[in-house]
Design an enzyme around this catalytic site. Sequence first.
Site, PDB file in Angstrom:
ATOM      1  N   GLU A  46       0.836  -1.210   0.000  1.00 12.27           N
ATOM      2  CA  GLU A  46       0.000   0.000   0.000  1.00 12.27           C
ATOM      3  C   GLU A  46       0.871   1.260   0.000  1.00 12.27           C
ATOM      4  O   GLU A  46       0.591   2.230  -0.702  1.00 12.27           O
ATOM      5  CB  GLU A  46      -0.959  -0.010   1.197  1.00 12.27           C
ATOM      6  CG  GLU A  46      -1.859   1.217   1.223  1.00 12.27           C
ATOM      7  CD  GLU A  46      -3.188   1.006   1.933  1.00 12.27           C
ATOM      8  OE1 GLU A  46      -3.645  -0.146   2.090  1.00 12.27           O
ATOM      9  OE2 GLU A  46      -3.787   2.028   2.327  1.00 12.27           O
TER      10      GLU A  46
ATOM     11  N   ASP B 255      -4.360  -1.632   9.962  1.00 13.19           N
ATOM     12  CA  ASP B 255      -5.409  -2.253   9.153  1.00 13.19           C
ATOM     13  C   ASP B 255      -5.009  -3.652   8.688  1.00 13.19           C
ATOM     14  O   ASP B 255      -5.788  -4.595   8.754  1.00 13.19           O
ATOM     15  CB  ASP B 255      -5.728  -1.379   7.938  1.00 13.19           C
ATOM     16  CG  ASP B 255      -6.174   0.011   8.341  1.00 13.19           C
ATOM     17  OD1 ASP B 255      -6.363   0.251   9.544  1.00 13.19           O
ATOM     18  OD2 ASP B 255      -6.324   0.860   7.437  1.00 13.19           O
TER      19      ASP B 255
HETATM   20  P1  ADP Z   1     -10.880   2.248   2.878  1.00 19.29           P
HETATM   21  O1  ADP Z   1      -9.662   1.391   3.054  1.00 19.29           O
HETATM   22  O2  ADP Z   1     -11.135   3.171   4.022  1.00 19.29           O
HETATM   23  O3  ADP Z   1     -12.115   1.468   2.529  1.00 19.29           O
HETATM   24  P2  ADP Z   1      -9.316   3.241   0.688  1.00 19.29           P
HETATM   25  O4  ADP Z   1      -9.456   4.436  -0.174  1.00 19.29           O
HETATM   26  O5  ADP Z   1      -8.057   3.073   1.455  1.00 19.29           O
HETATM   27  O6  ADP Z   1     -10.609   3.207   1.627  1.00 19.29           O
HETATM   28  O7  ADP Z   1      -9.458   1.922  -0.208  1.00 19.29           O
HETATM   29  C1  ADP Z   1     -10.533   1.790  -1.097  1.00 19.29           C
HETATM   30  C2  ADP Z   1     -10.052   1.183  -2.400  1.00 19.29           C
HETATM   31  O8  ADP Z   1      -9.737  -0.215  -2.220  1.00 19.29           O
HETATM   32  C3  ADP Z   1     -11.095   1.208  -3.496  1.00 19.29           C
HETATM   33  O9  ADP Z   1     -11.123   2.465  -4.142  1.00 19.29           O
HETATM   34  C4  ADP Z   1     -10.612   0.080  -4.394  1.00 19.29           C
HETATM   35  O10 ADP Z   1      -9.539   0.507  -5.210  1.00 19.29           O
HETATM   36  C5  ADP Z   1     -10.077  -0.931  -3.389  1.00 19.29           C
HETATM   37  N1  ADP Z   1     -11.141  -1.896  -3.064  1.00 19.29           N
HETATM   38  C6  ADP Z   1     -11.813  -2.015  -1.900  1.00 19.29           C
HETATM   39  N2  ADP Z   1     -12.763  -2.989  -1.971  1.00 19.29           N
HETATM   40  C7  ADP Z   1     -12.689  -3.500  -3.212  1.00 19.29           C
HETATM   41  C8  ADP Z   1     -13.413  -4.520  -3.930  1.00 19.29           C
HETATM   42  N3  ADP Z   1     -14.430  -5.189  -3.376  1.00 19.29           N
HETATM   43  N4  ADP Z   1     -13.047  -4.778  -5.200  1.00 19.29           N
HETATM   44  C9  ADP Z   1     -12.027  -4.104  -5.788  1.00 19.29           C
HETATM   45  N5  ADP Z   1     -11.335  -3.122  -5.177  1.00 19.29           N
HETATM   46  C10 ADP Z   1     -11.650  -2.811  -3.913  1.00 19.29           C
HETATM   47 MG    MG Z   2      -7.680   2.102   3.251  1.00 19.31          MG
END
Ligand code: ADP
Ligand code: MG
Length: 405
Positions: free
Chosen positions: A179, A191
């Site tokens: 990440e 996380d």
């Molecule tokens: P958080 O971790 O708080 O949910 P982030 O911005 O760090 O928010 O991460 C979100 C990103 O992770 C999404 O924009 C996507 O790129 C990826 N992601 C999360 N869930 C999925 C999923 N089910 N399928 C594909 N990508 C995902």
């Molecule tokens: Mg995140």
Amino acid sequence: MTIDSQSSNRTDEPAHPSKRNADLVAAFTEHFGTRPDFISVGPGRVNLIGEHTDYNDGFVLPVALKRDVRLAVRRREDNTVNLLSVEYGGAFTFDLNDFHSSHENLWANYVMGVAWALQERGIALTGMDAAISGNVPRASGLSSSAALEISSALAFLKNADALDALPGAQIAKTAQRAENAFVGVNSGIMDQFISMLGSEDHVLLIDCRSLDYQLIPFPAGASLVIGNTKASRSLASSAYNERRAQCEEGVRLLQSALPGITALRDVSVEDLESHRALLPDLIYRRCKHVVHENQRVLDTVAALEAGDLDEVGRLMSASHDSLRDDYEVSSPALDVMVEAMRETPGCLGARLTGAGFGGCTVALVRTGDEQGVANAVYEKYPKATNIWPEVYLSRAAGGARIEEV
Ligand code: ADP
Ligand code: MG
């Protein structure tokens, strides 16, 4: 969508895991024309207490959620990785010997980054076909990104017959490196740690300096109600950088009296009060939040061990008040939702969770009173904000795992 809060008893509960696996296998089979070998699972998380402490070398206390990201995987004999995203409706292919991050398919970068970081540690991977689906709300502070990274890491390791190559904490660190260095998001270790190492009916105490960790049983008698404000987090990243700088400034100023300190983690509540005169008021209030929050995490652990749920709730509410008044990372939407929770019978305490300015709240609620707290949020929050929230119920769920198909 309208909700009659008087008659409805609802929350935004996910589909049953067996139904989700069946749907994911169907999506895999339709796209790849064959059945997957296994499914890897990485849960999202909610932080019970310990907010803005991680970058101050302090303590956090997250639990894994029963919401997760899943990969259905079939091994290939070459170096090609073919990905299908159910939620984004897109496909993406990369080669394990040739990584280029994608500007169009940002979701694929998390998976690619994990493969890159595992190989950087000397683990030989094998190609695979994988379909991805998750129900951790995205970009809402419940860490869907770590859920995707950890489920991807387990998928690659299992696929390469290398599940034993790294201990769980090292898998978490490798996902964090993906990440930070590949996706380009400068996040802490909490996380990935909780997604990997969470355990049913336990909270995870993590020391963000030493990375020592300890599972602590979550006493019976209460569960978590999580409210998603659906409010924008647009202010969050600039405020985050500003708060980090203010904490560093506090350490620098306190070092004149406390030369041994390198982070606010090293400052006790008593130290801070003794040397308060060294700090401008704003910096003092920022430091006060962090120093007291670290102590609240340790006090929460003691209260959990004593089975004192009232005290846990009180500490959670004190955390919110401190984030609102001294650290100033709450928002009207978060405050309205926290108040709606706290006013409801059975709610022992509630707070914002995550960086702030939007995202989610978490309440500790006596068993049996969860629906009342959810109903209060559905009723009061939209009236005050004009935004429909979502409410999720969860006990502390298990960490990452492989499931058979
Ligand atoms: P958080 O971790 O708080 O949910 P982030 O911005 O760090 O928010 O991460 C979100 C990103 O992770 C999404 O924009 C996507 O790129 C990826 N992601 C999360 N869930 C999925 C999923 N089910 N399928 C594909 N990508 C995902
Ligand atoms: Mg995140």
